[in-house]
Design a protein around this motif. Sequence first.
Motif, PDB file in Angstrom:
ATOM      1  N   GLN A  76       0.109  -0.180  -6.321  1.00 62.94           N
ATOM      2  CA  GLN A  76       0.306  -1.279  -5.354  1.00 62.94           C
ATOM      3  C   GLN A  76      -0.012  -2.618  -6.015  1.00 62.94           C
ATOM      4  O   GLN A  76       0.647  -3.618  -5.762  1.00 62.94           O
ATOM      5  CB  GLN A  76      -0.417  -1.036  -4.026  1.00 62.94           C
ATOM      6  N   ARG A 104      -4.514   6.164  18.328  1.00 67.18           N
ATOM      7  CA  ARG A 104      -3.958   5.715  17.039  1.00 67.18           C
ATOM      8  C   ARG A 104      -2.925   6.708  16.505  1.00 67.18           C
ATOM      9  O   ARG A 104      -1.904   6.319  15.950  1.00 67.18           O
ATOM     10  CB  ARG A 104      -5.081   5.544  16.013  1.00 67.18           C
ATOM     11  N   ASP A 154       0.830  -1.222   0.000  1.00 65.78           N
ATOM     12  CA  ASP A 154       0.000   0.000   0.000  1.00 65.78           C
ATOM     13  C   ASP A 154       0.862   1.268   0.000  1.00 65.78           C
ATOM     14  O   ASP A 154       0.667   2.156  -0.827  1.00 65.78           O
ATOM     15  CB  ASP A 154      -0.926   0.032   1.228  1.00 65.78           C
ATOM     16  N   GLY A 179      -5.891   8.836  -5.490  1.00 67.92           N
ATOM     17  CA  GLY A 179      -5.698   7.502  -4.918  1.00 67.92           C
ATOM     18  C   GLY A 179      -5.821   6.376  -5.929  1.00 67.92           C
ATOM     19  O   GLY A 179      -5.503   5.222  -5.613  1.00 67.92           O
ATOM     20  N   ASN A 230      -4.982  13.322  13.635  1.00 65.11           N
ATOM     21  CA  ASN A 230      -6.037  12.302  13.731  1.00 65.11           C
ATOM     22  C   ASN A 230      -7.017  12.666  14.839  1.00 65.11           C
ATOM     23  O   ASN A 230      -6.649  13.317  15.809  1.00 65.11           O
ATOM     24  CB  ASN A 230      -5.414  10.924  14.017  1.00 65.11           C
ATOM     25  N   ALA A 258      -4.092   2.726   6.089  1.00 60.22           N
ATOM     26  CA  ALA A 258      -3.476   3.390   4.932  1.00 60.22           C
ATOM     27  C   ALA A 258      -2.440   4.407   5.395  1.00 60.22           C
ATOM     28  O   ALA A 258      -1.325   4.478   4.851  1.00 60.22           O
ATOM     29  CB  ALA A 258      -4.551   4.060   4.083  1.00 60.22           C
ATOM     30  N   MET A 310      -2.328   5.239  -6.654  1.00 57.68           N
ATOM     31  CA  MET A 310      -1.799   4.447  -5.534  1.00 57.68           C
ATOM     32  C   MET A 310      -2.285   2.999  -5.626  1.00 57.68           C
ATOM     33  O   MET A 310      -1.508   2.053  -5.471  1.00 57.68           O
ATOM     34  CB  MET A 310      -2.262   5.080  -4.222  1.00 57.68           C
ATOM     35  N   GLY A 315      -5.136  11.358   9.283  1.00 56.85           N
ATOM     36  CA  GLY A 315      -5.517   9.968   9.511  1.00 56.85           C
ATOM     37  C   GLY A 315      -4.378   9.162  10.104  1.00 56.85           C
ATOM     38  O   GLY A 315      -3.196   9.533   9.974  1.00 56.85           O
ATOM     39  N   ALA A 316      -4.746   8.076  10.799  1.00 53.73           N
ATOM     40  CA  ALA A 316      -3.745   7.205  11.419  1.00 53.73           C
ATOM     41  C   ALA A 316      -4.186   5.747  11.337  1.00 53.73           C
ATOM     42  O   ALA A 316      -3.791   4.923  12.155  1.00 53.73           O
ATOM     43  CB  ALA A 316      -3.515   7.623  12.870  1.00 53.73           C
ATOM     44  N   GLY A 368      -8.724  10.376  16.702  1.00 54.94           N
ATOM     45  CA  GLY A 368      -8.430   9.486  17.825  1.00 54.94           C
ATOM     46  C   GLY A 368      -6.973   9.645  18.250  1.00 54.94           C
ATOM     47  O   GLY A 368      -6.059   9.462  17.449  1.00 54.94           O
ATOM     48  N   PRO A 409      -9.606   6.178  -3.902  1.00 54.78           N
ATOM     49  CA  PRO A 409      -9.416   5.844  -5.317  1.00 54.78           C
ATOM     50  C   PRO A 409     -10.663   6.087  -6.175  1.00 54.78           C
ATOM     51  O   PRO A 409     -10.559   6.213  -7.385  1.00 54.78           O
ATOM     52  CB  PRO A 409      -9.095   4.346  -5.287  1.00 54.78           C
ATOM     53  N   TRP A 426      -7.137  16.394  16.086  1.00 55.41           N
ATOM     54  CA  TRP A 426      -7.970  17.008  15.039  1.00 55.41           C
ATOM     55  C   TRP A 426      -9.351  17.232  15.625  1.00 55.41           C
ATOM     56  O   TRP A 426     -10.199  16.351  15.599  1.00 55.41           O
ATOM     57  CB  TRP A 426      -8.033  16.054  13.851  1.00 55.41           C
TER      58      TRP A 426
HETATM   59  P1  NDP Z   1      -9.067   2.790   8.752  1.00 55.05           P
HETATM   60  O1  NDP Z   1     -10.463   2.514   9.162  1.00 55.05           O
HETATM   61  O2  NDP Z   1      -7.954   1.955   9.269  1.00 55.05           O
HETATM   62  O3  NDP Z   1      -8.723   4.311   9.133  1.00 55.05           O
HETATM   63  C1  NDP Z   1      -9.609   5.371   8.832  1.00 55.05           C
HETATM   64  C2  NDP Z   1      -8.967   6.699   9.207  1.00 55.05           C
HETATM   65  O4  NDP Z   1      -9.845   7.747   8.785  1.00 55.05           O
HETATM   66  C3  NDP Z   1      -8.756   6.887  10.714  1.00 55.05           C
HETATM   67  O5  NDP Z   1      -7.597   7.644  10.920  1.00 55.05           O
HETATM   68  C4  NDP Z   1     -10.002   7.669  11.123  1.00 55.05           C
HETATM   69  O6  NDP Z   1      -9.791   8.455  12.264  1.00 55.05           O
HETATM   70  C5  NDP Z   1     -10.155   8.575   9.915  1.00 55.05           C
HETATM   71  N1  NDP Z   1     -11.504   9.091   9.739  1.00 55.05           N
HETATM   72  C6  NDP Z   1     -12.587   8.421   9.247  1.00 55.05           C
HETATM   73  N2  NDP Z   1     -13.650   9.240   9.214  1.00 55.05           N
HETATM   74  C7  NDP Z   1     -13.252  10.444   9.695  1.00 55.05           C
HETATM   75  C8  NDP Z   1     -13.884  11.701   9.907  1.00 55.05           C
HETATM   76  N3  NDP Z   1     -15.178  11.898   9.607  1.00 55.05           N
HETATM   77  N4  NDP Z   1     -13.148  12.737  10.400  1.00 55.05           N
HETATM   78  C9  NDP Z   1     -11.837  12.563  10.695  1.00 55.05           C
HETATM   79  N5  NDP Z   1     -11.169  11.383  10.523  1.00 55.05           N
HETATM   80  C10 NDP Z   1     -11.867  10.348  10.028  1.00 55.05           C
HETATM   81  O7  NDP Z   1      -9.095   2.785   7.167  1.00 55.05           O
HETATM   82  P2  NDP Z   1      -7.854   2.592   6.173  1.00 55.05           P
HETATM   83  O8  NDP Z   1      -6.699   3.390   6.672  1.00 55.05           O
HETATM   84  O9  NDP Z   1      -7.674   1.161   5.886  1.00 55.05           O
HETATM   85  O10 NDP Z   1      -8.426   3.252   4.864  1.00 55.05           O
HETATM   86  C11 NDP Z   1      -8.563   4.665   4.747  1.00 55.05           C
HETATM   87  C12 NDP Z   1      -8.905   4.992   3.322  1.00 55.05           C
HETATM   88  O11 NDP Z   1      -7.802   4.653   2.495  1.00 55.05           O
HETATM   89  C13 NDP Z   1     -10.101   4.221   2.769  1.00 55.05           C
HETATM   90  O12 NDP Z   1     -10.984   5.136   2.153  1.00 55.05           O
HETATM   91  C14 NDP Z   1      -9.515   3.298   1.738  1.00 55.05           C
HETATM   92  O13 NDP Z   1     -10.364   3.155   0.624  1.00 55.05           O
HETATM   93  C15 NDP Z   1      -8.264   4.050   1.338  1.00 55.05           C
HETATM   94  N6  NDP Z   1      -7.210   3.174   0.834  1.00 55.05           N
HETATM   95  C16 NDP Z   1      -6.752   3.420  -0.412  1.00 55.05           C
HETATM   96  C17 NDP Z   1      -5.770   2.635  -0.937  1.00 55.05           C
HETATM   97  C18 NDP Z   1      -5.305   2.918  -2.320  1.00 55.05           C
HETATM   98  O14 NDP Z   1      -4.522   2.117  -2.840  1.00 55.05           O
HETATM   99  N7  NDP Z   1      -5.714   4.012  -2.945  1.00 55.05           N
HETATM  100  C19 NDP Z   1      -5.173   1.517  -0.196  1.00 55.05           C
HETATM  101  C20 NDP Z   1      -5.695   1.363   1.137  1.00 55.05           C
HETATM  102  C21 NDP Z   1      -6.703   2.167   1.613  1.00 55.05           C
HETATM  103  P3  NDP Z   1     -10.006   7.855  13.756  1.00 55.05           P
HETATM  104  O15 NDP Z   1      -8.785   7.036  14.076  1.00 55.05           O
HETATM  105  O16 NDP Z   1     -10.097   9.076  14.601  1.00 55.05           O
HETATM  106  O17 NDP Z   1     -11.271   7.054  13.717  1.00 55.05           O
END
Ligand code: NDP
Length: 285
Positions: free
Chosen positions: A256, A160, A106, A249, A155, A135, A252, A131-132, A157, A228, A181
């Motif tokens: 990958q 994380r 990734d 995305g 982030n 991804a 990306m 974000g944390a 949370g 993406p 955040w």
């Molecule tokens: P996770 O569920 O592990 O993490 C989600 C993150 O988004 C957390 O940091 C969360 O914060 C934050 N978040 C979600 N909603 C909100 C909000 N309303 N306000 C603020 N922060 C928010 O998901 P992933 O990391 O696995 O995936 C994240 C994105 O990455 C997905 O949309 C996925 O499609 C994309 N992705 C794209 C790839 C690519 O190749 N293009 C590959 C892998 C993923 P908190 O910790 O505070 O909840």
Amino acid sequence: MPNYKAELIGVFGHPVNENPTVAVQEAAFKALGLNWRYLTVEVLPENLEDAMRGVRAFGMRGINLTIPHKIAVMKYLDSIADDAKVIGAVNTVVNREGKLHGENTDGKGFITSLTQEGKTSIPGKRIVILGAGGAARAIAVELALRGAGEITIVNRGRERGQDLTRTIAAHSATRASYVAWNGILKIPESTDILINATSIGLFPNIDEKPLIDYDTIRSAMVVCDVIPNPPRTPFLKEAEKRGATAIDGLGMLVNQGAIGFTLWTGRDAPVEVMREALAKEFRAV
Ligand code: NDP
């Protein structure tokens, strides 16, 4: 003599039915005339161990892991790449003559997009990551291992966010800090690269964008999104309006997959064929 035996790879996930990777990998096999198949398989968490035995039993050449298996799979592997160990997750397994080896592509796919499309280098750069989650971890670790100067994790949370900054600090010389955040975020003027690694803006919530003061984005910044589909997110559109370089995305995800293709087949991936196959799938949604 005919050879009807296909080489098998695929993806294990739950849910998995909306995962478009089969179209991307099979387009690449076709382009190179390879008799390989990519199987999209629903695997429940309690069946992952048996499913990984199946990879060995079928002599599958490898497997992708998606939600919720990227962490759990690690205990069924014979070896794991150093960066994947630091990230703490594996999304690609390669069967090397019966030994299962784990990789995480990734963050590497992201790095390819950033350096090629964004035409930027990484050493010394000041980077803000929104974000944390999974991804963000993969991206942050790969950037740190390539000599990023400073990474700020933003982030909601705290746990994380702080855990990721500790990981960066423990495995690299990159300066790492966490910012809570809890309002409209101002992007520091010195930022070189800004990355949305949250799930904000993902289909079907395509009108949502991260809560930041978009007027703090400057034209010299490279601004990236992990979403993406759709690739031109409201976040990237705001960045483009301010003259910044925008990286989506989709690249990306394609990159990958291309890295996985090469790990499995040993061949250069037909990246443009794969990009077009993925874009076609997303247009059809
Ligand atoms: P996770 O569920 O592990 O993490 C989600 C993150 O988004 C957390 O940091 C969360 O914060 C934050 N978040 C979600 N909603 C909100 C909000 N309303 N306000 C603020 N922060 C928010 O998901 P992933 O990391 O696995 O995936 C994240 C994105 O990455 C997905 O949309 C996925 O499609 C994309 N992705 C794209 C790839 C690519 O190749 N293009 C590959 C892998 C993923 P908190 O910790 O505070 O909840």
